[in-house]
Motif scaffolding. Structure first.
Motif, PDB file in Angstrom:
ATOM      1  N   LYS A  34       0.853  -1.188   0.000  1.00  0.00           N
ATOM      2  CA  LYS A  34       0.000   0.000   0.000  1.00  0.00           C
ATOM      3  C   LYS A  34       0.893   1.242   0.000  1.00  0.00           C
ATOM      4  O   LYS A  34       1.830   1.339   0.801  1.00  0.00           O
ATOM      5  CB  LYS A  34      -0.919   0.011   1.218  1.00  0.00           C
ATOM      6  CG  LYS A  34      -1.935   1.148   1.194  1.00  0.00           C
ATOM      7  CD  LYS A  34      -2.921   1.081   2.349  1.00  0.00           C
ATOM      8  CE  LYS A  34      -3.960   2.181   2.213  1.00  0.00           C
ATOM      9  NZ  LYS A  34      -4.932   2.195   3.328  1.00  0.00           N
ATOM     10  N   ILE A  35       0.578   2.173  -0.878  1.00  0.00           N
ATOM     11  CA  ILE A  35       1.433   3.348  -1.071  1.00  0.00           C
ATOM     12  C   ILE A  35       0.615   4.621  -0.885  1.00  0.00           C
ATOM     13  O   ILE A  35      -0.501   4.746  -1.398  1.00  0.00           O
ATOM     14  CB  ILE A  35       2.063   3.337  -2.472  1.00  0.00           C
ATOM     15  CG1 ILE A  35       2.925   2.076  -2.656  1.00  0.00           C
ATOM     16  CG2 ILE A  35       2.902   4.587  -2.707  1.00  0.00           C
ATOM     17  CD1 ILE A  35       3.408   1.869  -4.077  1.00  0.00           C
ATOM     18  N   TYR A  36       1.188   5.555  -0.141  1.00  0.00           N
ATOM     19  CA  TYR A  36       0.606   6.885   0.023  1.00  0.00           C
ATOM     20  C   TYR A  36       1.539   7.882  -0.665  1.00  0.00           C
ATOM     21  O   TYR A  36       2.514   8.353  -0.069  1.00  0.00           O
ATOM     22  CB  TYR A  36       0.478   7.247   1.501  1.00  0.00           C
ATOM     23  CG  TYR A  36      -0.575   6.473   2.258  1.00  0.00           C
ATOM     24  CD1 TYR A  36      -1.883   6.938   2.324  1.00  0.00           C
ATOM     25  CD2 TYR A  36      -0.258   5.296   2.922  1.00  0.00           C
ATOM     26  CE1 TYR A  36      -2.857   6.249   3.037  1.00  0.00           C
ATOM     27  CE2 TYR A  36      -1.216   4.593   3.632  1.00  0.00           C
ATOM     28  CZ  TYR A  36      -2.515   5.074   3.679  1.00  0.00           C
ATOM     29  OH  TYR A  36      -3.472   4.388   4.388  1.00  0.00           O
ATOM     30  N   PRO A  37       1.287   8.222  -1.922  1.00  0.00           N
ATOM     31  CA  PRO A  37       2.209   9.109  -2.656  1.00  0.00           C
ATOM     32  C   PRO A  37       2.327  10.477  -1.987  1.00  0.00           C
ATOM     33  O   PRO A  37       1.339  11.075  -1.570  1.00  0.00           O
ATOM     34  CB  PRO A  37       1.546   9.230  -4.036  1.00  0.00           C
ATOM     35  CG  PRO A  37       0.634   8.048  -4.136  1.00  0.00           C
ATOM     36  CD  PRO A  37       0.165   7.779  -2.751  1.00  0.00           C
ATOM     37  N   GLY A  38       3.555  10.938  -1.861  1.00  0.00           N
ATOM     38  CA  GLY A  38       3.806  12.296  -1.405  1.00  0.00           C
ATOM     39  C   GLY A  38       3.820  12.512   0.088  1.00  0.00           C
ATOM     40  O   GLY A  38       4.126  13.619   0.547  1.00  0.00           O
ATOM     41  N   LEU A  39       3.503  11.486   0.871  1.00  0.00           N
ATOM     42  CA  LEU A  39       3.485  11.670   2.321  1.00  0.00           C
ATOM     43  C   LEU A  39       4.888  11.505   2.916  1.00  0.00           C
ATOM     44  O   LEU A  39       5.712  10.735   2.414  1.00  0.00           O
ATOM     45  CB  LEU A  39       2.533  10.671   2.979  1.00  0.00           C
ATOM     46  CG  LEU A  39       1.038  10.860   2.734  1.00  0.00           C
ATOM     47  CD1 LEU A  39       0.241   9.917   3.625  1.00  0.00           C
ATOM     48  CD2 LEU A  39       0.602  12.302   2.972  1.00  0.00           C
ATOM     49  N   GLU A  40       5.116  12.203   4.003  1.00  0.00           N
ATOM     50  CA  GLU A  40       6.377  12.080   4.749  1.00  0.00           C
ATOM     51  C   GLU A  40       6.515  10.661   5.290  1.00  0.00           C
ATOM     52  O   GLU A  40       5.535  10.040   5.730  1.00  0.00           O
ATOM     53  CB  GLU A  40       6.376  13.080   5.906  1.00  0.00           C
ATOM     54  CG  GLU A  40       7.581  12.956   6.835  1.00  0.00           C
ATOM     55  CD  GLU A  40       7.428  13.780   8.108  1.00  0.00           C
ATOM     56  OE1 GLU A  40       8.319  13.675   8.978  1.00  0.00           O
ATOM     57  OE2 GLU A  40       6.409  14.505   8.233  1.00  0.00           O
ATOM     58  N   THR A  41       7.720  10.133   5.254  1.00  0.00           N
ATOM     59  CA  THR A  41       7.991   8.824   5.840  1.00  0.00           C
ATOM     60  C   THR A  41       9.123   8.933   6.858  1.00  0.00           C
ATOM     61  O   THR A  41       9.999   9.787   6.740  1.00  0.00           O
ATOM     62  CB  THR A  41       8.376   7.780   4.765  1.00  0.00           C
ATOM     63  OG1 THR A  41       9.540   8.230   4.066  1.00  0.00           O
ATOM     64  CG2 THR A  41       7.239   7.548   3.802  1.00  0.00           C
ATOM     65  N   ILE A  42       9.089   8.055   7.841  1.00  0.00           N
ATOM     66  CA  ILE A  42      10.093   8.003   8.902  1.00  0.00           C
ATOM     67  C   ILE A  42      10.687   6.602   8.913  1.00  0.00           C
ATOM     68  O   ILE A  42       9.968   5.616   9.120  1.00  0.00           O
ATOM     69  CB  ILE A  42       9.472   8.325  10.276  1.00  0.00           C
ATOM     70  CG1 ILE A  42       8.778   9.690  10.245  1.00  0.00           C
ATOM     71  CG2 ILE A  42      10.527   8.271  11.370  1.00  0.00           C
ATOM     72  CD1 ILE A  42       7.955   9.974  11.505  1.00  0.00           C
ATOM     73  N   SER A 136       9.439   1.662   6.895  1.00  0.00           N
ATOM     74  CA  SER A 136       9.262   2.990   7.464  1.00  0.00           C
ATOM     75  C   SER A 136       7.819   3.183   7.906  1.00  0.00           C
ATOM     76  O   SER A 136       6.963   2.313   7.699  1.00  0.00           O
ATOM     77  CB  SER A 136       9.630   4.060   6.426  1.00  0.00           C
ATOM     78  OG  SER A 136       8.716   4.035   5.344  1.00  0.00           O
ATOM     79  N   LEU A 137       7.560   4.330   8.525  1.00  0.00           N
ATOM     80  CA  LEU A 137       6.212   4.758   8.861  1.00  0.00           C
ATOM     81  C   LEU A 137       5.832   5.912   7.943  1.00  0.00           C
ATOM     82  O   LEU A 137       6.592   6.876   7.797  1.00  0.00           O
ATOM     83  CB  LEU A 137       6.129   5.228  10.313  1.00  0.00           C
ATOM     84  CG  LEU A 137       6.301   4.170  11.408  1.00  0.00           C
ATOM     85  CD1 LEU A 137       6.247   4.828  12.781  1.00  0.00           C
ATOM     86  CD2 LEU A 137       5.238   3.086  11.298  1.00  0.00           C
ATOM     87  N   ALA A 138       4.670   5.802   7.311  1.00  0.00           N
ATOM     88  CA  ALA A 138       4.130   6.907   6.537  1.00  0.00           C
ATOM     89  C   ALA A 138       3.269   7.754   7.461  1.00  0.00           C
ATOM     90  O   ALA A 138       2.422   7.225   8.186  1.00  0.00           O
ATOM     91  CB  ALA A 138       3.303   6.402   5.367  1.00  0.00           C
TER      92      ALA A 138
END
Length: 503
Positions: A34-42, A136-138
């Motif tokens: 699952k991908i959330y385009p453009g969101l910050e990731t940690i 990572s965490l989105a």
């Protein structure tokens, strides 16, 4: 009144000669990540030193939790890594394919994991998605989740979570191959993930509470899901240091466009029966105490034998390595199945959750557990029921069942070489009468949890293990002698395999 659970189960039952369907639509194969385009990731941390427990330590009665547990980002990273990890890579249809530490029907991995941070040192409060492909965490939204969480989950006054884990399933990932029957696998596979999560929490000695019952609408909105495509199925709250905040935080807000990420293929076939049963299982019934499922299968055991369960069993690798080594191994060979290994598996099945903070989840009574045994177990070959509370087995019917059950399991002949077939069963009428359609969720989640526990335990002993959700349902009921409203939900084959035959 229509029993929607029995009707759904009947409609999704396999019959010999009637399960052929259209070919798989490879042009619309679901995305495994699952991908959330453009969101910050940690990026998650990979600590050099992780838990050193064995699986038996985590399932033992003497496990002590740290009721002053303080969650920080390093501990959270360890929990996530031990819950859900990529374990191997293969090349398939000119693409890289990644196997995972969690069992899944057809390796389709419908589950997703989200974290609600409420008091984690080194991480802002908010909602995060565990992006396993990126390790990572989105960041979905920062701010307080407590007001919405309290609306969606019946938190006790003493429950002040430090972190909340949400397990969801994306419908199309499994339905792409299994169509309407996929809802069973959504639940089983989510149960697999939930068991890995509870083991990871135990390894950190983090007290936790599990919830199968919550307000679906509130929680799905909190996570920013499109409920026609993805839904929350289970929640775990970690407890510890009391939540403190000097300022009133704004509530976490997830962008509306985040709902688009629940779509994992360009064109997704809709299966209304899945959505219908899930919607019908939304109400939470405050009903009578659920009876022991083992007494409602229509079976008449011949005799009962008390089993001396061991504190330890012959484990060859530690818990983290066992999780990472978990595989669905099918090359079973007929051979010795030592008594200490057999009783070790019975101990794995009989071990209850030991967090004293656990909310009732129906794990003990929503299903009955039995097994088919061959002569290598030291028992008379036959079909047995397992009384998990009494640690006793009851012979239901003597005889050699393995080949017949392999025939029932869509003619997967390799199952005949197992030492035991562990069976998870339920009376659907009892489930519906005591918990309503939501009881169907409880039973499959509970079966998945115990199935994953068997997988990890088997990996710790280098024994083969493979879960089976595909079988001819009516033939299975007939072979086991179940009454008309009781069904086999899940089977796990266990025994020596060629890979480890020389160990």
């Amino acid at each position: 009144m229509t029993d929607h659970v029995q009707e759904f189960h009947r409609r999704t039952s396999y019959e010999r000669g009637k399960i052929a369907g259209p070919p798989l639509d490879w042009a619309n194969e679901p995305d495994a990540f699952k991908i959330y385009p453009g969101l910050e990731t940690i990026s998650l941390i990979h600590p050099a030193n992780g838990p050193e427990d064995y699986v038996s330590d985590l399932l033992g009665e003497n496990l002590q939790f740290d009721h002053h547990f303080e969650m920080d980002f390093t501990k959270l990273s360890t929990i996530l890594n031990n819950t859900h990890a990529m374990t191997a890579k293969a090349r398939y249809k000119d693409k890289d394919f990644f196997y995972r530490s969690i069992a899944s029907a057809g390796a389709l991995y419908p589950f997703e994991l989200y974290v609600g941070a409420t008091n984690i040192a080194g991480l802002d409060d908010g909602i995060y998605h565990h992006a396993i492909g990126l390790q990572s965490l989105a960041v979905l939204g920062k701010g307080s989740i407590l007001p919405e969480l309290a609306r969606g989950v019946q938190l006790s006054e003493a429950t002040r979570p430090t972190a909340v884990f949400f397990i969801t399933a994306i419908f199309f990932r499994s339905a792409w191959k299994y169509r309407t029957r996929a809802y069973r696998y959504h639940l089983l596979d989510s149960g697999h993930m939930l068991e890995n999560l509870t083991l990871a929490l135990k390894a950190m000695r983090a007290p936790y509470t599990l919830y199968y019952d919550f307000d679906d609408t509130v929680i799905n909105q909190l996570l920013g899901l499109n409920p026609k495509r993805e839904v929350c199925l289970a929640i775990a709250c970690t407890l510890g240091k009391e939540y403190e905040s000097e300022t009133q935080e704004e509530p976490a807000r997830i962008p509306h466009e985040a709902m688009r990420a629940s779509q994992v293929a360009h064109v997704e076939t809709d299966y209304p029966a899945i959505r219908k049963l899930h919607r019908l299982s939304t109400p939470i019934l405050d009903t009578m105490e659920q009876p022991e499922m083992i007494d409602h299968l229509g079976l008449k055991p011949l005799q009962q034998t008390k089993i001396m369960l061991p504190e330890k069993w012959p484990e060859l690798v530690t818990y983290p390595e066992a999780v990472f080594r978990r595989r669905s191994l099918r090359n079973f060979v007929q051979g010795e199945f030592k008594a200490e290994i057999f009783t070790g598996f019975l101990k794995i099945l009989c071990s209850e959750d030991s967090s004293r903070e656990d909310a009732p989840s129906g794990l003990s009574r929503s299903i009955a557990v039995g097994f088919l045994a061959n002569e290598s177990t030291g028992l008379e070959p036959g079909f047995y029921l397992l009384d998990r509370k009494a640690a006793a087995v009851s012979l239901v019917a003597p005889g050699l069942f393995m080949e017949r059950m392999a025939h029932v399991c869509v003619d997967q002949e390799w199952l005949a070489n197992c030492s035991i077939h562990v069976l998870f069963m339920a009376n659907l009428q009892v489930l519906n009468a005591t918990r309503g359609p939501r009881g169907y969720r409880h039973a499959f989640l509970a079966s998945g949890r115990l199935g994953q526990r068997l997988y990890v335990g088997a990996a710790s002993m280098r024994i083969g293990c493979c879960g089976i959700g595909a079988f001819y349902d009516y033939e299975a009921s007939e072979l086991l002698g179940l009454n008309s409203v009781s069904k086999l939900l899940y089977l796990v084959g266990i025994g020596p395999v060629k890979k480890y035959a020389s160990i």
